[in-house]
Write an enzyme that holds these catalytic residues in place. Sequence first.
Site, PDB file in Angstrom:
ATOM      1  N   LYS A  80      45.110  42.874  43.414  1.00  0.00           N
ATOM      2  CA  LYS A  80      44.410  43.018  42.134  1.00  0.00           C
ATOM      3  C   LYS A  80      43.183  42.123  42.101  1.00  0.00           C
ATOM      4  CE  LYS A  80      43.898  40.678  38.682  1.00  0.00           C
ATOM      5  NZ  LYS A  80      44.085  39.550  37.774  1.00  0.00           N
ATOM      6  N   ARG A 101      35.243  41.807  45.834  1.00  0.00           N
ATOM      7  CA  ARG A 101      36.582  41.452  46.308  1.00  0.00           C
ATOM      8  C   ARG A 101      37.473  42.687  46.384  1.00  0.00           C
ATOM      9  NH1 ARG A 101      38.856  38.771  49.790  1.00  0.00           N
ATOM     10  NH2 ARG A 101      37.373  37.106  49.282  1.00  0.00           N
ATOM     11  N   TYR A 115      51.507  46.254  30.602  1.00  0.00           N
ATOM     12  CA  TYR A 115      50.174  45.692  30.849  1.00  0.00           C
ATOM     13  C   TYR A 115      49.210  45.996  29.700  1.00  0.00           C
ATOM     14  CZ  TYR A 115      51.806  45.470  35.744  1.00  0.00           C
ATOM     15  OH  TYR A 115      52.516  45.246  36.895  1.00  0.00           O
TER      16      TYR A 115
END
Length: 259
Positions: free
Chosen positions: A228, A234, A52
Amino acid sequence: MTDYAQPSVPVTGGSMPLLGFGTWQIEEPDAPAAVAAALQAGYRHIDTATGYRNQRGVGKAIAESGLAREDLFITTKLPPDNADRVRETIEESLDQLGLDHLDLWLVHWPPNGEARPDVWQQLVEAQQAGLTKAIGVSNYSLDQIDELIDATGATPAVNQIRWSPVEFDRAVADGLRDRGIVLEGYSPFKASNLQDPTLVEIAEAHDADAAQVIVAWHVAHQFVVIPKSSNPDRIRSNAAGATLELNADEIARIDGLGN
């Protein structure tokens, strides 16, 4: 302050929170703010990977959080391309994360599509050296996992796979459970239709949204889930799904989306 260290499942060396924060596709410059928002929202399990390219950013958020190391569960992963430099990779990850050990280290994908027990044995050695408490795999089939176990005698603690209600496969879930392996699901919303009538109806019954229902479904099955987002609202909203309790009928109806 909300703390999602619980509910959890036992893994080698401790407990793995069923709710984790995924960082795939979060760029290095954005990682500190996103992970900080997750930790402030109560997530105590953070999932990253060498692939990542955001471990330094994740580590910065951890260092600045003020949270005790023993209150966090940190996962990262060995890229398949690094199969010939296993020990160096975990040492680089620890350096970038600013940690002296991981809670979980995974083989990210089967190298060249092969189980590679020789690579798995090196994860076992890293665990024995105290560099990580638990070791596992990601995107492995049951047959590949059995190959690792047969060759080394060491069973992965976790198999992290793409998972959601529409991808629910009872044979896979039961196969992992029978082997004593935790199923950890990634991309819980990606394949899901958040306007699906079943999810919407169940969400309305709980004054929730469909994403929260999906998180709750994972937790009800004791599947680890790592939603994610980079949006703080959120991030908080997704986490609240971990405390939403579904009844047996609702769980069965959601299971049915995978048929």
